[in-house]
Scaffold this motif. Structure first.
Motif, mmCIF file in Angstrom:
data_model
loop_
_atom_site.group_PDB
_atom_site.id
_atom_site.type_symbol
_atom_site.label_atom_id
_atom_site.label_comp_id
_atom_site.label_asym_id
_atom_site.label_seq_id
_atom_site.Cartn_x
_atom_site.Cartn_y
_atom_site.Cartn_z
ATOM 1 N N GLY A 16 0.832 -1.197 0.000
ATOM 2 C CA GLY A 16 0.000 0.000 0.000
ATOM 3 C C GLY A 16 0.866 1.246 0.000
ATOM 4 N N VAL A 17 0.430 2.271 -0.711
ATOM 5 C CA VAL A 17 1.242 3.475 -0.900
ATOM 6 C C VAL A 17 0.364 4.723 -0.871
ATOM 7 C CG1 VAL A 17 2.479 4.776 -2.693
ATOM 8 C CG2 VAL A 17 3.122 2.417 -2.208
ATOM 9 N N ARG A 18 0.859 5.753 -0.213
ATOM 10 C CA ARG A 18 0.349 7.115 -0.356
ATOM 11 C C ARG A 18 1.578 7.986 -0.554
ATOM 12 N NH1 ARG A 18 -3.281 4.233 -0.625
ATOM 13 N NH2 ARG A 18 -5.390 4.389 0.237
ATOM 14 N N ASP A 24 -1.550 4.632 -4.926
ATOM 15 C CA ASP A 24 -1.568 3.173 -4.888
ATOM 16 C C ASP A 24 -0.298 2.692 -5.579
ATOM 17 O OD1 ASP A 24 -2.075 2.382 -7.794
ATOM 18 O OD2 ASP A 24 -3.848 3.608 -7.427
ATOM 19 N N PRO A 25 0.108 1.440 -5.360
ATOM 20 C CA PRO A 25 1.385 0.989 -5.915
ATOM 21 C C PRO A 25 1.482 1.099 -7.429
ATOM 22 C CG PRO A 25 0.693 -0.499 -4.177
ATOM 23 C CD PRO A 25 -0.458 0.443 -4.418
ATOM 24 N N SER A 26 0.427 0.766 -8.147
ATOM 25 C CA SER A 26 0.482 0.799 -9.614
ATOM 26 C C SER A 26 0.681 2.214 -10.135
ATOM 27 C CB SER A 26 -0.792 0.193 -10.202
ATOM 28 O OG SER A 26 -0.884 -1.176 -9.889
ATOM 29 N N GLU A 27 -0.063 3.163 -9.575
ATOM 30 C CA GLU A 27 0.077 4.561 -9.998
ATOM 31 C C GLU A 27 1.466 5.093 -9.663
ATOM 32 O OE1 GLU A 27 -2.096 8.935 -9.359
ATOM 33 O OE2 GLU A 27 -2.631 7.241 -8.075
ATOM 34 N N ALA A 28 1.946 4.770 -8.468
ATOM 35 C CA ALA A 28 3.272 5.237 -8.059
ATOM 36 C C ALA A 28 4.353 4.658 -8.961
ATOM 37 C CB ALA A 28 3.524 4.860 -6.600
ATOM 38 N N THR A 33 8.398 5.294 -13.138
ATOM 39 C CA THR A 33 8.929 4.799 -14.412
ATOM 40 C C THR A 33 8.915 5.880 -15.490
ATOM 41 O OG1 THR A 33 8.137 2.592 -13.828
ATOM 42 C CG2 THR A 33 8.728 2.943 -16.114
ATOM 43 N N SER A 34 8.016 6.862 -15.339
ATOM 44 C CA SER A 34 7.977 7.968 -16.306
ATOM 45 C C SER A 34 9.179 8.894 -16.163
ATOM 46 C CB SER A 34 6.692 8.782 -16.124
ATOM 47 O OG SER A 34 6.788 9.644 -14.988
ATOM 48 N N GLY A 35 9.800 8.903 -14.973
ATOM 49 C CA GLY A 35 10.971 9.739 -14.758
ATOM 50 C C GLY A 35 10.691 11.222 -14.680
ATOM 51 N N LYS A 36 9.481 11.592 -14.266
ATOM 52 C CA LYS A 36 9.115 13.009 -14.186
ATOM 53 C C LYS A 36 9.046 13.457 -12.730
ATOM 54 C CE LYS A 36 5.496 16.335 -15.511
ATOM 55 N NZ LYS A 36 6.482 17.350 -15.904
ATOM 56 N N LEU A 354 10.604 -3.952 -5.819
ATOM 57 C CA LEU A 354 9.990 -5.256 -6.069
ATOM 58 C C LEU A 354 9.229 -5.272 -7.388
ATOM 59 C CD1 LEU A 354 8.491 -6.703 -2.748
ATOM 60 C CD2 LEU A 354 10.088 -7.812 -4.325
ATOM 61 N N MET A 355 8.481 -4.209 -7.656
ATOM 62 C CA MET A 355 7.692 -4.161 -8.886
ATOM 63 C C MET A 355 8.595 -4.091 -10.113
ATOM 64 S SD MET A 355 4.544 -1.667 -7.645
ATOM 65 C CE MET A 355 3.464 -2.030 -9.034
ATOM 66 N N SER A 356 9.655 -3.282 -10.029
ATOM 67 C CA SER A 356 10.548 -3.154 -11.184
ATOM 68 C C SER A 356 11.373 -4.421 -11.387
ATOM 69 C CB SER A 356 11.454 -1.928 -11.034
ATOM 70 O OG SER A 356 12.176 -1.958 -9.823
ATOM 71 N N ALA A 357 11.778 -5.072 -10.280
ATOM 72 C CA ALA A 357 12.532 -6.325 -10.408
ATOM 73 C C ALA A 357 11.680 -7.399 -11.065
ATOM 74 C CB ALA A 357 13.014 -6.792 -9.038
ATOM 75 N N ALA A 358 10.408 -7.469 -10.686
ATOM 76 C CA ALA A 358 9.509 -8.468 -11.261
ATOM 77 C C ALA A 358 9.268 -8.217 -12.748
ATOM 78 C CB ALA A 358 8.184 -8.479 -10.508
ATOM 79 N N ASP A 359 9.267 -6.933 -13.138
ATOM 80 C CA ASP A 359 9.054 -6.576 -14.548
ATOM 81 C C ASP A 359 10.336 -6.656 -15.373
ATOM 82 O OD1 ASP A 359 6.381 -6.155 -14.263
ATOM 83 O OD2 ASP A 359 6.468 -3.959 -14.343
#
Length: 409
Positions: A16-18, A24-28, A33-36, A354-359
């Motif tokens: 969970g993320v704020r 949320d994790p997906s939006e974050a 990943t957009s680098g902005k 974790l999300m980037s490693a999995a991808d």
């Protein structure tokens, strides 16, 4: 289901993320990943006439709490509760379905409810001590977030608040994982939080010379590893992960996001705000984390660096990476996007790692324009790599170091 040393594997079953990058994790993850860069001028800082008027705030935050709850809870506690609720919901109903004495709560924070303490302290200076609000004590308790999360979810195991400056979130995750490995508990909610974007705290960091003064372009102000950096950007946020024994998670059919396979903590002991220039202690912390994971340096797919965008910190981390790795793996730094989330950064970066490693996708380091070939800083866009474990570093004022090894499912 066991590690090579015979202890249980500890897996992540919810997140969970704020954060300034999303709620949320997906939006974050998409924003990182957009680098902005997400920094912007903030009205309360502009109104205060500070030399630093921008930061990375959590936008569009709705706590979901009642009016009474909001009155007695600091913003940091509200962010923590929302992120922890999301992580526990993501873990599924079976997460809380057994002995509550076997479930723990671990919250890392650099300064807990300091913002509310400062705000409420105004009554003393106004000579109105008899008008101090009734909910003041539960509002300013350093353990408020941990206590509220534990109460809301019926956890009866260890309920701990850990303060290790900017390494607090990573330390909370590592200590929770150790408690599960030791057999003291079966599961935990663990993470970090801080919300200090107030004029007083921003002014204090500005006086220390730690903050960027790049007023003309806040989104480009946080520049990890970049030779044109001039300080970090203050952020706020919360990130929590549900951790449990791998066999417990498998038995209830839980989704596995990955594993906390290695953890180490160390103390630099060199200076209250400046790390050792040679990176010796940081390199040793990374070595011990990989040893704990039973992995070699060549098995790490990428490094999620602490990289605050301050020269002393970034140079020391570059030296540590050079010292530890024979050849630099890809390195990314999320603070170019989110600013510095202080006690929350280690937990937030664990989610992103974790999300980037999995991808098999390393996010770019925002605002990095080149200028160093000492380490392989990913920039300009995401980089595809083979799926592999990731090393995530957190280094804090006071010499607090924590390194996590996170292995994708």
């Amino acid at each position: 289901m066991q590690r090579p040393d015979g202890t249980p594997r500890v897996v992540v079953t919810g997140m969970g993320v704020r954060s300034p990058a999303g709620n949320d994790p997906s939006e974050a993850y998409a924003t990182v990943t957009s680098g902005k860069g997400q920094a912007a001028h903030l009205p309360e800082l502009l109104d205060a006439g500070l030399p630093v008027t921008f930061g990375c705030a959590v936008r569009d935050f709705e706590s979901g709490l009642s009016k009474v709850e909001r009155r007695r809870l600091d913003r940091a506690a509200q962010l923590a509760i929302a992120a922890a609720d999301e992580a526990i919901t993501a873990a599924g109903p079976g997460f809380s379905g057994d002995d509550p004495l076997r479930r723990g709560t671990y919250v890392g924070t650099a300064s807990a409810n300091l913002a509310s303490i400062i705000a409420l302290g105004g009554h003393e200076h106004a000579g109105t001590l008899n008008k101090v609000p009734v909910p003041t004590v539960p509002t300013i308790m350093a353990n408020a977030a941990a206590a509220q999360i534990s109460i809301r979810h019926g956890h009866r195991g260890p309920c701990l608040t850990l303060a290790a400056a900017c390494a607090s979130g990573a330390t909370a995750l590592g200590e929770a994982a150790l408690a599960i490995r030791s057999g003291r508990i079966d599961a935990a909610i663990a993470g970090g939080v801080d919300a200090l974007l107030t004029p007083f705290v921003v002014a204090a960091f500005a006086r220390l010379g730690a903050l960027s003064r790049r007023r003309e372009d806040p989104g480009a102000a946080s520049r990890p590893f970049d030779p044109d950096q001039d300080g970090f950007v203050m952020g706020e946020g919360a990130a929590f992960l549900t951790l449990e024994r791998a066999d417990r998670a498998a038995a209830r059919g839980a989704r596995i996001y990955g594993e906390i396979s290695g953890y180490a903590a160390a103390s630099d002991g060199a200076h209250i705000v400046t790390p050792r220039e040679d990176g010796l202690v940081a390199a040793e912390c990374m070595r011990r984390a990989l040893e704990d994971a039973d992995l070699g340096a060549d098995e790490i797919g990428h490094v999620n660096a602490h990289a605050t965008a301050t020269p002393a910190n970034d140079n020391a981390e570059v030296a540590a990476i050079e010292r530890f790795f024979a050849s630099s793996p890809p390195v990314t730094a999320t603070k170019g996007v989110t600013g510095h989330l202080l006690g929350a950064c280690g937990a937030f970066e664990a989610v992103i790692a974790l999300m980037s490693a999995a991808d098999g996708l390393v996010p770019p380091t925002a605002n990095f324009t080149g200028g160093t070939d000492r380490i392989d800083v990913v920039h300009g866009g995401p980089r595809e790599i083979p799926v592999a474990p990731v090393l995530s570093n957190s280094f804090g004022f006071g010499g607090h170091h924590a390194s996590l090894v996170l292995t994708p499912p």
